[in-house]
Design a protein around this motif. Sequence first.
Motif, PDB file in Angstrom:
ATOM      1  N   GLY A   4       3.763  -8.188   9.646  1.00 42.32           N
ATOM      2  CA  GLY A   4       3.808  -9.584  10.122  1.00 42.32           C
ATOM      3  C   GLY A   4       3.317 -10.515   8.976  1.00 42.32           C
ATOM      4  O   GLY A   4       3.853 -10.524   7.791  1.00 42.32           O
ATOM      5  N   ASP A   5       2.320 -11.414   9.175  1.00 36.87           N
ATOM      6  CA  ASP A   5       1.799 -12.162   8.210  1.00 36.87           C
ATOM      7  C   ASP A   5       0.277 -11.498   7.367  1.00 36.87           C
ATOM      8  O   ASP A   5      -0.174 -12.370   6.951  1.00 36.87           O
ATOM      9  CB  ASP A   5       1.405 -13.522   8.660  1.00 36.87           C
ATOM     10  CG  ASP A   5       0.303 -13.633   9.700  1.00 36.87           C
ATOM     11  OD1 ASP A   5       0.057 -12.313  10.029  1.00 36.87           O
ATOM     12  OD2 ASP A   5       0.092 -14.645  10.257  1.00 36.87           O
ATOM     13  N   SER A   6       0.325 -10.422   7.383  1.00 36.36           N
ATOM     14  CA  SER A   6      -0.818  -9.627   6.871  1.00 36.36           C
ATOM     15  C   SER A   6      -0.324  -8.586   6.064  1.00 36.36           C
ATOM     16  O   SER A   6       0.492  -7.827   6.151  1.00 36.36           O
ATOM     17  CB  SER A   6      -1.729  -8.860   8.086  1.00 36.36           C
ATOM     18  OG  SER A   6      -2.516  -9.815   8.854  1.00 36.36           O
ATOM     19  N   ALA A   7      -1.107  -8.629   4.715  1.00 33.10           N
ATOM     20  CA  ALA A   7      -0.666  -7.470   3.984  1.00 33.10           C
ATOM     21  C   ALA A   7      -1.959  -6.965   3.202  1.00 33.10           C
ATOM     22  O   ALA A   7      -3.071  -7.676   3.143  1.00 33.10           O
ATOM     23  CB  ALA A   7       0.168  -8.199   2.783  1.00 33.10           C
ATOM     24  N   ARG A   8      -1.998  -5.886   2.825  1.00 32.94           N
ATOM     25  CA  ARG A   8      -2.953  -5.270   2.118  1.00 32.94           C
ATOM     26  C   ARG A   8      -2.395  -4.334   0.712  1.00 32.94           C
ATOM     27  O   ARG A   8      -1.335  -3.939   0.852  1.00 32.94           O
ATOM     28  CB  ARG A   8      -3.928  -4.420   2.814  1.00 32.94           C
ATOM     29  CG  ARG A   8      -3.431  -3.344   3.569  1.00 32.94           C
ATOM     30  CD  ARG A   8      -4.230  -2.629   4.463  1.00 32.94           C
ATOM     31  NE  ARG A   8      -5.784  -2.816   4.332  1.00 32.94           N
ATOM     32  CZ  ARG A   8      -6.594  -2.326   4.455  1.00 32.94           C
ATOM     33  NH1 ARG A   8      -6.607  -0.886   4.838  1.00 32.94           N
ATOM     34  NH2 ARG A   8      -8.026  -2.665   4.468  1.00 32.94           N
ATOM     35  N   PHE A   9      -3.125  -4.406  -0.440  1.00 34.56           N
ATOM     36  CA  PHE A   9      -2.648  -3.611  -1.368  1.00 34.56           C
ATOM     37  C   PHE A   9      -4.040  -2.860  -2.125  1.00 34.56           C
ATOM     38  O   PHE A   9      -4.943  -3.419  -2.033  1.00 34.56           O
ATOM     39  CB  PHE A   9      -1.817  -4.250  -2.423  1.00 34.56           C
ATOM     40  CG  PHE A   9      -2.565  -5.232  -3.315  1.00 34.56           C
ATOM     41  CD1 PHE A   9      -2.871  -4.964  -4.398  1.00 34.56           C
ATOM     42  CD2 PHE A   9      -2.802  -6.693  -2.791  1.00 34.56           C
ATOM     43  CE1 PHE A   9      -3.490  -5.788  -5.275  1.00 34.56           C
ATOM     44  CE2 PHE A   9      -3.402  -7.506  -3.321  1.00 34.56           C
ATOM     45  CZ  PHE A   9      -3.799  -7.285  -4.825  1.00 34.56           C
ATOM     46  N   ARG A  10      -3.723  -1.909  -2.660  1.00 30.53           N
ATOM     47  CA  ARG A  10      -4.560  -1.390  -3.709  1.00 30.53           C
ATOM     48  C   ARG A  10      -3.925  -0.924  -4.962  1.00 30.53           C
ATOM     49  O   ARG A  10      -2.721  -0.389  -5.077  1.00 30.53           O
ATOM     50  CB  ARG A  10      -5.485  -0.164  -3.146  1.00 30.53           C
ATOM     51  CG  ARG A  10      -4.667   1.064  -2.739  1.00 30.53           C
ATOM     52  CD  ARG A  10      -5.394   2.306  -1.829  1.00 30.53           C
ATOM     53  NE  ARG A  10      -6.033   2.868  -2.937  1.00 30.53           N
ATOM     54  CZ  ARG A  10      -7.260   3.640  -2.878  1.00 30.53           C
ATOM     55  NH1 ARG A  10      -7.203   4.021  -1.369  1.00 30.53           N
ATOM     56  NH2 ARG A  10      -7.996   4.357  -3.507  1.00 30.53           N
ATOM     57  N   TYR A  11      -4.753  -0.595  -6.132  1.00 30.48           N
ATOM     58  CA  TYR A  11      -4.189  -0.427  -7.349  1.00 30.48           C
ATOM     59  C   TYR A  11      -5.136   0.363  -8.197  1.00 30.48           C
ATOM     60  O   TYR A  11      -6.544   0.435  -7.728  1.00 30.48           O
ATOM     61  CB  TYR A  11      -3.710  -1.440  -8.164  1.00 30.48           C
ATOM     62  CG  TYR A  11      -4.570  -2.543  -8.452  1.00 30.48           C
ATOM     63  CD1 TYR A  11      -4.967  -2.612  -9.990  1.00 30.48           C
ATOM     64  CD2 TYR A  11      -4.934  -3.734  -7.788  1.00 30.48           C
ATOM     65  CE1 TYR A  11      -5.808  -3.534 -10.423  1.00 30.48           C
ATOM     66  CE2 TYR A  11      -5.718  -4.464  -8.166  1.00 30.48           C
ATOM     67  CZ  TYR A  11      -6.324  -4.579  -9.442  1.00 30.48           C
ATOM     68  OH  TYR A  11      -7.071  -5.511  -9.838  1.00 30.48           O
TER      69      TYR A  11
END
Length: 98
Positions: free
Chosen positions: A91-98
């Motif tokens: 939806g309108d949520s995102a998460r990322f990791r690097y």
Amino acid sequence: MKDAWQLRRGEEVIGRLVLETVDMFWYDCRFEASTGWTTLRPHMEALRAAAERSDMDAIHKVDEAISALSLELAPEDGGEPIRDFLVRIKGDSARFRY
């Protein structure tokens, strides 16, 4: 101004991620889809379905398919793009990791 990144595939903008919080190693963001979202949407749907089944093999395969798209997170402040990362969008949520 909050930190923000453009999620891109080459010159195509998939969306914009605006930082909301940091949770350990994950950056939780608000997601604003752009015209390139149709490229990534099926992968995110497959990833979500695999996670709901707790199918780790399928999750890894989808992550590999996403990696093969050569995506990058380009900081809007002009910093160096992030090219090696995991991303999750719902939806309108995102998460990322690097």
